[in-house]
Design a protein around this motif. Structure first.
Motif, PDB file in Angstrom:
ATOM      1  N   THR A   1     -15.597 -45.991  33.741  1.00 30.27           N
ATOM      2  CA  THR A   1     -16.578 -45.888  34.926  1.00 30.27           C
ATOM      3  C   THR A   1     -15.144 -46.024  36.522  1.00 30.27           C
ATOM      4  O   THR A   1     -15.768 -45.086  36.743  1.00 30.27           O
ATOM      5  N   ALA A   2     -13.921 -46.364  36.208  1.00 26.86           N
ATOM      6  CA  ALA A   2     -13.444 -45.831  37.321  1.00 26.86           C
ATOM      7  C   ALA A   2     -13.037 -45.022  37.183  1.00 26.86           C
ATOM      8  O   ALA A   2     -12.977 -43.522  38.353  1.00 26.86           O
ATOM      9  N   ALA A   3     -12.199 -44.288  36.015  1.00 27.24           N
ATOM     10  CA  ALA A   3     -12.347 -42.534  35.730  1.00 27.24           C
ATOM     11  C   ALA A   3     -13.840 -41.568  36.232  1.00 27.24           C
ATOM     12  O   ALA A   3     -13.261 -40.702  37.021  1.00 27.24           O
TER      13      ALA A   3
ATOM     14  N   VAL B   1     -11.525 -43.663  26.241  1.00 30.26           N
ATOM     15  CA  VAL B   1     -12.150 -43.721  27.616  1.00 30.26           C
ATOM     16  C   VAL B   1     -12.540 -42.067  27.220  1.00 30.26           C
ATOM     17  O   VAL B   1     -13.491 -41.189  27.945  1.00 30.26           O
ATOM     18  N   GLN B   2     -11.583 -41.078  26.527  1.00 25.65           N
ATOM     19  CA  GLN B   2     -11.833 -39.987  27.048  1.00 25.65           C
ATOM     20  C   GLN B   2     -13.471 -39.787  25.849  1.00 25.65           C
ATOM     21  O   GLN B   2     -13.640 -38.540  26.201  1.00 25.65           O
ATOM     22  N   GLY B   3     -13.626 -39.790  25.192  1.00 21.46           N
ATOM     23  CA  GLY B   3     -14.792 -39.958  24.089  1.00 21.46           C
ATOM     24  C   GLY B   3     -15.745 -40.331  25.723  1.00 21.46           C
ATOM     25  O   GLY B   3     -17.360 -39.416  25.667  1.00 21.46           O
ATOM     26  N   LYS B   4     -15.676 -41.365  25.873  1.00 19.58           N
ATOM     27  CA  LYS B   4     -17.026 -42.189  26.890  1.00 19.58           C
ATOM     28  C   LYS B   4     -16.884 -41.153  28.224  1.00 19.58           C
ATOM     29  O   LYS B   4     -18.118 -40.619  28.882  1.00 19.58           O
ATOM     30  N   ILE B   5     -15.816 -40.129  28.949  1.00 17.94           N
ATOM     31  CA  ILE B   5     -16.265 -39.937  29.861  1.00 17.94           C
ATOM     32  C   ILE B   5     -16.353 -37.781  29.744  1.00 17.94           C
ATOM     33  O   ILE B   5     -16.682 -37.030  29.909  1.00 17.94           O
ATOM     34  N   GLY B   6     -16.245 -37.487  28.157  1.00 16.35           N
ATOM     35  CA  GLY B   6     -16.618 -35.863  27.425  1.00 16.35           C
ATOM     36  C   GLY B   6     -16.055 -35.382  27.964  1.00 16.35           C
ATOM     37  O   GLY B   6     -15.243 -33.722  28.408  1.00 16.35           O
ATOM     38  N   ALA B   7     -13.905 -36.233  28.047  1.00 16.37           N
ATOM     39  CA  ALA B   7     -13.334 -34.860  28.735  1.00 16.37           C
ATOM     40  C   ALA B   7     -12.447 -34.342  27.194  1.00 16.37           C
ATOM     41  O   ALA B   7     -11.154 -34.827  26.977  1.00 16.37           O
ATOM     42  N   LYS B   8     -13.182 -33.072  26.741  1.00 14.87           N
ATOM     43  CA  LYS B   8     -12.651 -33.041  25.586  1.00 14.87           C
ATOM     44  C   LYS B   8     -11.706 -31.939  26.185  1.00 14.87           C
ATOM     45  O   LYS B   8     -11.076 -31.552  24.559  1.00 14.87           O
TER      46      LYS B   8
ATOM     47  N   ILE C   1     -14.443 -33.485  40.360  1.00 16.71           N
ATOM     48  CA  ILE C   1     -14.076 -32.533  39.236  1.00 16.71           C
ATOM     49  C   ILE C   1     -14.992 -32.677  38.181  1.00 16.71           C
ATOM     50  O   ILE C   1     -15.849 -33.997  38.139  1.00 16.71           O
ATOM     51  N   GLY C   2     -14.911 -31.886  36.625  1.00 16.03           N
ATOM     52  CA  GLY C   2     -15.676 -32.097  35.723  1.00 16.03           C
ATOM     53  C   GLY C   2     -15.145 -32.954  35.000  1.00 16.03           C
ATOM     54  O   GLY C   2     -13.402 -32.042  34.883  1.00 16.03           O
ATOM     55  N   PRO C   3     -15.335 -33.087  33.788  1.00 19.21           N
ATOM     56  CA  PRO C   3     -14.727 -34.178  32.658  1.00 19.21           C
ATOM     57  C   PRO C   3     -13.524 -32.478  32.109  1.00 19.21           C
ATOM     58  O   PRO C   3     -12.069 -33.159  31.563  1.00 19.21           O
ATOM     59  N   GLU C   4     -14.364 -31.474  31.977  1.00 21.57           N
ATOM     60  CA  GLU C   4     -13.270 -30.854  30.998  1.00 21.57           C
ATOM     61  C   GLU C   4     -12.197 -30.716  31.801  1.00 21.57           C
ATOM     62  O   GLU C   4     -11.656 -29.381  30.932  1.00 21.57           O
ATOM     63  N   GLU C   5     -11.991 -30.585  33.035  1.00 20.94           N
ATOM     64  CA  GLU C   5     -10.895 -29.919  34.060  1.00 20.94           C
ATOM     65  C   GLU C   5      -9.508 -30.936  33.309  1.00 20.94           C
ATOM     66  O   GLU C   5      -8.572 -30.348  34.216  1.00 20.94           O
ATOM     67  N   ILE C   6      -9.772 -31.845  32.787  1.00 25.83           N
ATOM     68  CA  ILE C   6      -8.871 -32.764  32.484  1.00 25.83           C
ATOM     69  C   ILE C   6      -7.942 -32.835  31.837  1.00 25.83           C
ATOM     70  O   ILE C   6      -8.568 -31.966  29.960  1.00 25.83           O
ATOM     71  N   ASP C   7      -6.646 -32.174  31.409  1.00 28.00           N
ATOM     72  CA  ASP C   7      -6.025 -31.567  30.503  1.00 28.00           C
ATOM     73  C   ASP C   7      -5.029 -33.512  29.988  1.00 28.00           C
ATOM     74  O   ASP C   7      -4.854 -32.795  28.862  1.00 28.00           O
ATOM     75  N   LEU C   8      -5.453 -34.109  30.744  1.00 25.22           N
ATOM     76  CA  LEU C   8      -4.484 -35.166  30.283  1.00 25.22           C
ATOM     77  C   LEU C   8      -4.934 -36.914  31.068  1.00 25.22           C
ATOM     78  O   LEU C   8      -5.177 -36.686  31.861  1.00 25.22           O
ATOM     79  N   ILE C   9      -4.875 -37.633  29.562  1.00 21.29           N
ATOM     80  CA  ILE C   9      -5.061 -38.396  30.088  1.00 21.29           C
ATOM     81  C   ILE C   9      -4.541 -40.018  29.680  1.00 21.29           C
ATOM     82  O   ILE C   9      -3.631 -40.201  28.365  1.00 21.29           O
ATOM     83  N   ILE C  10      -3.919 -40.736  30.385  1.00 19.20           N
ATOM     84  CA  ILE C  10      -2.884 -41.653  30.512  1.00 19.20           C
ATOM     85  C   ILE C  10      -3.635 -42.917  30.637  1.00 19.20           C
ATOM     86  O   ILE C  10      -3.909 -43.560  31.954  1.00 19.20           O
ATOM     87  N   VAL C  11      -3.738 -44.035  29.891  1.00 19.01           N
ATOM     88  CA  VAL C  11      -4.540 -46.113  30.041  1.00 19.01           C
ATOM     89  C   VAL C  11      -3.120 -45.919  29.841  1.00 19.01           C
ATOM     90  O   VAL C  11      -2.222 -46.772  29.085  1.00 19.01           O
ATOM     91  N   ALA C  12      -2.414 -46.720  31.257  1.00 15.44           N
ATOM     92  CA  ALA C  12      -1.215 -48.342  31.083  1.00 15.44           C
ATOM     93  C   ALA C  12      -2.500 -49.363  31.045  1.00 15.44           C
ATOM     94  O   ALA C  12      -3.014 -49.478  31.916  1.00 15.44           O
TER      95      ALA C  12
END
Ligand code: ACO
Length: 328
Positions: free
Chosen positions: A58-60, A95-102, A69-80
């Motif tokens: 949700t935060a993402a 998170v990647q699966g939930k937002i579609g940042a493939k 920006i759309g989720p496909e534009e994200i190159d890196l996800i770090i979850v602390a």
């Protein structure tokens, strides 16, 4: 200065509000005690079906919407996080699966309450050299699942929720992350702040499900550490800039653990408390979540404008502490 700029922020919180009066029905405490010792008035606590990756997603989504920006534009996800949904897979992959940042590479990072600043620093280091142009950094927790709800020393402090920031390399060297400063001290005696039991304590033949995890803390020692660490995180990060001074910093976004720690840090830095953004009265201590939640709160209130210099500073278990200076 690498030209990596925060272009969007967001938060994701449980809807359930738990007040100090609610907590006083569970353990022997009062609103007066919690307010005067910590500043916390209420916090958000997850429903049974809600998890760290839900709040992170949700935060993402809110941060992506702000960044346009759309989720496909994200190159890196770090979850602390110190409270991942599970040991495997990583919460960042969930998170990647939930937002579609493939197109994103994903990993989790554990530096307790310093985790979001650590995450920003790691992403900043990877941009653009490792092919990362757009990064999503999340601090997310469901600490209610690792609390002993009979222990009044801890259950009044901690809470659930997530914050996120989108960092983009746009090559504009006038704005963005100016410096990062990461510190740790693994020699701190005794276990001042731990989650017990650890995986090392579990029976290898498998009584995994029979032990409840719980945060254990020596509050007084953590308090003293926080009072030292917060100013050091700010000064350390300032010391790594090209001459930015404390006077240049419009707003400090500190880890939201305890109002008295922030008061003491303000005294130690010799600046008015008003230079710190504080929202712990509403959300309690969400560990890695506090700084990005506060960043988004301040941002959406219009307190951070283009060109402003802000500091973010965290401290927590490990021990870890970390600071960053950003020109917005
Ligand atoms: N309600 C009422 N009384 C309480 C409560 C409570 N919730 N909790 C403790 N007490 C009692 C204690 O039992 C003690 O009673 P006693 O004197 O009869 O023994 C008394 O209050 C005083 O307790 P202290 O521990 O001395 O209280 P203190 O002023 O130190 O405040 C606190 C405790 C709020 C935990 C403080 O030490 C603190 O904030 N420490 C830092 C905690 C922190 O920031 N942790 C997060 C770090 S970030 C991370 O990595 C997760």
């Amino acid at each position: 200065m690498k030209g990596n700029r925060i272009i969007g922020t967001g938060m994701g919180l449980p809807a359930r509000v738990v007040t100090n009066e609610d907590i006083a029905k569970i353990v022997d405490t009062t609103d007066e005690w919690i307010t005067s010792r910590t500043g916390i008035k209420e916090r958000r606590i997850a429903e049974d079906h809600e998890t760290t990756s839900d709040f992170g997603a949700t935060a993402a989504k809110n941060a992506m919407e702000m960044a346009r920006i759309g989720p496909e534009e994200i190159d890196l996800i770090i979850v602390a996080t110190l409270s991942p949904d599970r040991l495997l897979p990583s919460t960042s992959c969930l998170v990647q699966g939930k937002i579609g940042a493939k197109n994103a590479a994903c990993f989790d990072l554990e530096a307790a309450c310093s985790g979001f600043v650590y995450g920003l620093a790691v992403a900043n280091g990877m941009m653009p050299d490792m092919g990362v142009k757009t990064a999503l950094i999340i601090g997310a927790e469901t600490l209610s699942r690792v609390l002993d709800w009979t222990d009044r020393n801890t259950c009044v402090l901690f809470a659930d929720g997530a914050g996120a920031a989108i960092l983009r390399h746009d090559g504009n060297r006038d704005r963005g992350i100016l410096s990062t400063y990461l510190k740790a001290d693994g020699s701190a005696p005794p276990p001042w702040l731990t989650v017990e039991p650890g995986v090392a304590d579990l029976n290898p033949l498998g009584d995994y499900g029979s032990k409840d995890f719980a945060i254990r803390m020596v509050g007084k020692e953590v308090f003293k550490f926080g009072v030292r660490a917060l100013p050091d995180a700010v000064n350390g990060a300032l010391g790594r800039t090209d001459g930015v001074s404390l006077e240049d910093v419009k707003l400090i976004i500190p880890h939201q653990a305890n109002l008295r720690i922030i008061d003491a840090a303000a005294k130690s830095l010799d600046i008015p408390k008003e230079r710190f953004f504080i929202n712990l009265q509403k959300y309690g201590n969400t560990s890695a979540g506090t700084i990005p939640i506060a960043l988004d709160d301040a941002n959406r209130q219009g307190l951070i404008e283009k060109g402003d210099i802000i500091a973010m500073a965290g401290f927590g278990a490990g021990l870890t502490w970390a600071g960053t200076i950003v020109r917005w």
